[in-house]
Every structure is written in C-alpha cells, then in structure tokens.
Design a protein around this motif. Sequence first.
Motif, PDB file in Angstrom:
ATOM      1  N   UNK A 533       0.840  -1.206   0.000  1.00 55.05           N
ATOM      2  CA  UNK A 533       0.000   0.000   0.000  1.00 55.05           C
ATOM      3  C   UNK A 533       0.873   1.254   0.000  1.00 55.05           C
ATOM      4  N   UNK A 534       2.018   1.144   0.693  1.00 53.52           N
ATOM      5  CA  UNK A 534       2.936   2.275   0.733  1.00 53.52           C
ATOM      6  C   UNK A 534       3.566   2.577  -0.618  1.00 53.52           C
ATOM      7  N   UNK A 535       3.611   1.586  -1.500  1.00 51.67           N
ATOM      8  CA  UNK A 535       4.126   1.830  -2.855  1.00 51.67           C
ATOM      9  C   UNK A 535       3.180   2.738  -3.628  1.00 51.67           C
ATOM     10  N   UNK A 536       1.877   2.521  -3.421  1.00 46.19           N
ATOM     11  CA  UNK A 536       0.877   3.320  -4.126  1.00 46.19           C
ATOM     12  C   UNK A 536       0.585   4.640  -3.418  1.00 46.19           C
ATOM     13  N   UNK A 537       0.686   4.616  -2.073  1.00 44.49           N
ATOM     14  CA  UNK A 537       0.391   5.805  -1.270  1.00 44.49           C
ATOM     15  C   UNK A 537       1.609   6.143  -0.429  1.00 44.49           C
ATOM     16  N   UNK A 538       2.468   7.029  -0.919  1.00 41.89           N
ATOM     17  CA  UNK A 538       3.731   7.330  -0.219  1.00 41.89           C
ATOM     18  C   UNK A 538       3.544   7.746   1.230  1.00 41.89           C
ATOM     19  N   UNK A 539       2.400   8.348   1.555  1.00 35.46           N
ATOM     20  CA  UNK A 539       2.168   8.780   2.941  1.00 35.46           C
ATOM     21  C   UNK A 539       2.024   7.611   3.908  1.00 35.46           C
ATOM     22  N   UNK A 540       1.871   6.394   3.376  1.00 38.19           N
ATOM     23  CA  UNK A 540       1.731   5.214   4.234  1.00 38.19           C
ATOM     24  C   UNK A 540       3.039   4.425   4.372  1.00 38.19           C
ATOM     25  N   UNK A 541       4.093   4.901   3.768  1.00 38.85           N
ATOM     26  CA  UNK A 541       5.349   4.161   3.840  1.00 38.85           C
ATOM     27  C   UNK A 541       5.861   4.105   5.281  1.00 38.85           C
ATOM     28  N   UNK A 542       6.515   2.988   5.594  1.00 44.19           N
ATOM     29  CA  UNK A 542       7.019   2.810   6.956  1.00 44.19           C
ATOM     30  C   UNK A 542       8.111   3.826   7.282  1.00 44.19           C
ATOM     31  N   UNK A 543       8.902   4.197   6.297  1.00 44.07           N
ATOM     32  CA  UNK A 543       9.964   5.188   6.502  1.00 44.07           C
ATOM     33  C   UNK A 543       9.676   6.382   5.603  1.00 44.07           C
ATOM     34  N   UNK A 544       9.427   7.524   6.240  1.00 43.07           N
ATOM     35  CA  UNK A 544       9.113   8.747   5.511  1.00 43.07           C
ATOM     36  C   UNK A 544       9.889   9.884   6.162  1.00 43.07           C
ATOM     37  N   UNK A 545      10.927  10.357   5.493  1.00 41.51           N
ATOM     38  CA  UNK A 545      11.786  11.389   6.071  1.00 41.51           C
ATOM     39  C   UNK A 545      11.033  12.676   6.353  1.00 41.51           C
ATOM     40  N   UNK A 546       9.925  12.898   5.641  1.00 40.83           N
ATOM     41  CA  UNK A 546       9.140  14.112   5.877  1.00 40.83           C
ATOM     42  C   UNK A 546       8.365  14.046   7.188  1.00 40.83           C
TER      43      UNK A 546
END
Length: 581
Positions: A533-546
């Motif tokens: 899901x994180x591949x399609x929705x970047x905000x759901x990625x486990x690691x998000x520098x933002x």
Amino acid sequence: MNVFADFENRVKQAVQPLVPAGEEIDLSRVTVEPPRDAAHGDLATNAAMVLAKPFGMKPRDLAEKIAAALGADPDVATVAIAGPGFINMTLSPAFWTAHLATLLHAGLDYGRGAPTGRKVNVEYVSANPTGPMHVGHTRGAVVGDVIARLLAFAGDDVTREYYINDAGEQVGVLARSVFLRYREALGEAIGEIPAGLYPGDYLKPVGEALAAEFGDTLVGKDEAEWLPIVKDRAIDAMMAMIRSDLKALGVEHEVFFSERTLHAEDGGRIAEAIADLRDKGFVYQGTLPPPKGQLPEDWEDREQTLLRSTEVGDDQDRPLVKSNGAYTYFAADVAYFRDKYERGFSEMIYVLGADHGGYVKRLEAVARAISGGAARADCVLCQLVKLYRDGEPVKMSKRSGDFVTLAEVVEEVGRDPVRFMMLYRKSDAPLDFDFKKVTEQSKDNPVFYVQYAHARSAAIFRQAREAGIATPAYGKVDVAALEGLADVGEVGLLRKLSEFPRLIGQAAEAKEPHRLAFYLNDLAAAFHAQYNRGKDLPELRFVNQAEPELSVARLGLVKAVATVLHVGLDLIGADAPDEMR
C-alpha cells in the motif's frame, strides 16, 4: 499480554454486578474472540448469548446491560450489539499504542506463558531401529518437536522422548540382515537378499564394522551365540543413523528409552506394572470374544491375563499375558506409561502414525487405570505424506531401496521448508509435499512468504538507519513515540499481533501446531499488503523522512511484526533471515 484473556476478565467483571444478590452464575462459558468480520470491531463476546437463560432474560436485553458497563471502560472506544445478542467492541487508539509498547518491552518473550508447574512428556518419532528415517517419520518428528516447543513456550516443563522398539522380532530380522552384510564384507558372495530381510545398502557399513571388529570369528558360531552380539551392534548403528537424521531436521530428544529395559527374566517392570494393576482390581483371568472383522494377532480363544480397560473408557478389555505366558506388545505399553507416571509426568503425549488410531482409547484407558485420573494420555495422529516433484509422484530412494529417506528430503530442499510444510496441514489430514513448490520464491510458497516478511522488515530497518531514523529498541520504548498509528492497515496489523499470545495457548492446549504455521502466513500477508500500500500511497510508507515522528511509530510496528515472526519461526524450528538469497 493476552488481550483476549484480559477482556474476558473485564466482561466477567461487567457481568458480576448484574447477578442477583445471593445467587451464583457460572461464567466459564463466556469467551472473547476476534470477530469473524474485522469491520465489526476488535473483539466480540458471547456473554449475553450464554448467560441469557441463567439470568432469565432475552439475550439482546442482557447484551444492552453488559454493553453499557463495557462502554464505561476507558480502553473501549465503541460497543455494538449484533444479531440476537453478540457484543462487539472497538478498542481505543491509546489501548493499541500501549499494547504495542508492551509487546516491544517483552521482545522475544512476547506470548510466553508463566510456568505452569506441569510436567509433560512428549514421545514422538519412535521408529523401529531397523533403518534410516523415511518421509513418513519426518512429519511425526516435526509435529512432535513443535508441540514440545509450544508447550514449553506456554509454560510447561517438557521432556522430549524417543521410545526405542528394540525388544521385538523386527530387531532379530535386522540382526540377521546385518549378519548377511557382515559375511559380504568378509568377501562372501551373498547373492540376492532373501525375502523377509532388510535389503537396503545402509546396512553395508554396519556389516563392514562388524568385520573390522570381529574378523571372521562370528562365522562359525551358532546363531544363538552371534545373534545377541550382532543385535547390540546393529541397534547402536541404527540409532546413531536415526539421531543423525533427526539432527539434520533440527530434532533432538532428551531421553531415548529402550523397550528392552522393561523386560527381564523375571518379567521386570512389565511384571511390576501388571501386579500393580491387579492390586487395583484392573487385571483378571478370562477370555475375550472374537472381535468383528479381521482377528488381531494378539487375540486368543483361551484364558489369558486381561486388563479390565472397559471400566476406564476402552471399548474392550485388552490382553496383557498370552496363554503361553508371553507378554503382549500392549503389556510393554502399560509398563512404559507407568514408568513415565512414576517419573512425575502428569500428561503423556504420544505422536503416532495414522495406522495407530486403535491405540488411542487403550492408552487413555491405561492412563486412568494406572494414575486414577491424576495423569492423562493424549494421542496425536499423523497422516501419510505423499511426495511429488513438479506434480509427479516420487516413490523410490537410492539409499534405502524402497522409500525416500528423511535425510534425502532435507538435503534436497533444506530444513526450513521441510519443517514448515510438514505443519501446513492439520496432522490428521493427508499432506502432499512437492519438492519444487516448497523451494519456489513466491507468495504461493508459505515458508518463503513468511521468511521474506522477516527479511523485508530487516530491509526497512536498514532503510531507516540510512535516513537517520531510529527504530524503537526492546525495553526502551517511549509510548508517546508510538502514537499516530491510525491507518486501517496499521490497526489491522496491531489486531493480528495481539492474537499471538492467544494462538500460542490454544495451539499448545490442542496440540495443533499447524495453527502456528497458518497464523504466521496470515501475519506475513497482512504485513506485505501494508508494505505494498505504501508503494501506491507514499504517505503510508514505513519510513518517511518528511514525517520522522510517525516513521518511528511505524518502525515500532514493523519491529513488533519482526518479533512475532522471529518467535513463531523459532517455535517451528526455522530461521528468521534478515536477507533472502
């Protein structure tokens, strides 16, 4: 912490004030379980359904009262009544955050039970010491070993035991087969192996060892002289082979019990066991009616010494001593159980082949007769394994001559696929094992799918380190740092993780290790799905520098998934790799 046991207690506490003064109502049937549909909430209880009659109320009316009490619990976000009176609860985000912190504090002890003080004996494999382990033994070996691991993790004091069947006629056949190979090692042309003897090449080294030790001195002796010597050497050699095969599978026993130790010229411990049961009124002299169908080998139309096993749950009395004074095989089973009981075990688990189904009632009866109900026998039956290679049946072995050995299977595909896949069906259901499928690197191969989930978690931690974001460490978890896990996939993972302690207890109690394999596959599927899901929705990625703070919380969730996968794979006896090659 077992979330379901915790909330079962909370439900019972919510019910208690509703009980009329001076009355007692049995709450033992109240359960809390995951709802069948995750959309209905996190937990479901049957309390109103099972207590309506004792309370003299309609289930839905009682459910409303219980729901009102549960709604006051700060860890419960919402309560809903479904159907005729089922109660569904959704837990608060704060509860899940706290539970995640509890899991991470527990680390690799998450799901481990407190010591029960119960001594359990698990006897498994126990193959006749006449040759190498074959694939049929493999399933029983894995099932027994994982049952023992589960029970120990759940808090029991467990002993793993192997019963060496070294007192029957099959050992004589083995010795004569070895003696033939001994003569061959001395240079004699033995020709084709006679019918009734073991033909496998695995006996050649045993014959060669005899030739090296004794030269040709045994050749001129009568069978009565050389047979005991060859028996001892042959049994030792076969047990060394069996131990080696089992070790390759990751199976080790603390105790190897020799059946011969039960026998002696005066009857030994078999005689003692029969005398003990006679004193208790369970042994008598009598005859048995002929059983329906094919007659068993130990049936005689003469007066025999019988165990009155019908008084303790068996469907017929069992012969202990034949009319000629010889003990039956069952008599040794009786003495063996008594030996275990005298060693302090309160539960004796027997992992048997499906062809031993007739032993279940008689062993349970023996347990009741010997212990007076203080100990029990629990039999686990393992069905046959059919081997395939890319869909085609595999039957023959170069090593044994007529069956595929355990060592050959492990050598070809590895220990982990063998152990995991031997559990991927309930033990009393037939199992198909395909050499190609169990080594495929695809989601259709459960062992790869689960191990890949653990390797993926390690890759996520490496990515986090490169981004300068720290993963929460065991025992040093800041609960506040775990807040923010609100996505439906994240909550679904938390729910699935919370099921693990309950799963351990249920699998151990039911002696059903396949439940663990199924659970790990489900957990891996949920984890892979959230990753994708994180591949399609970047905000759901486990690691998000933002969003470093939210990333820390998500890394805590990944750490929890990795922890449960690690513990579960270790209980199965498989590795939890950080990389897949």
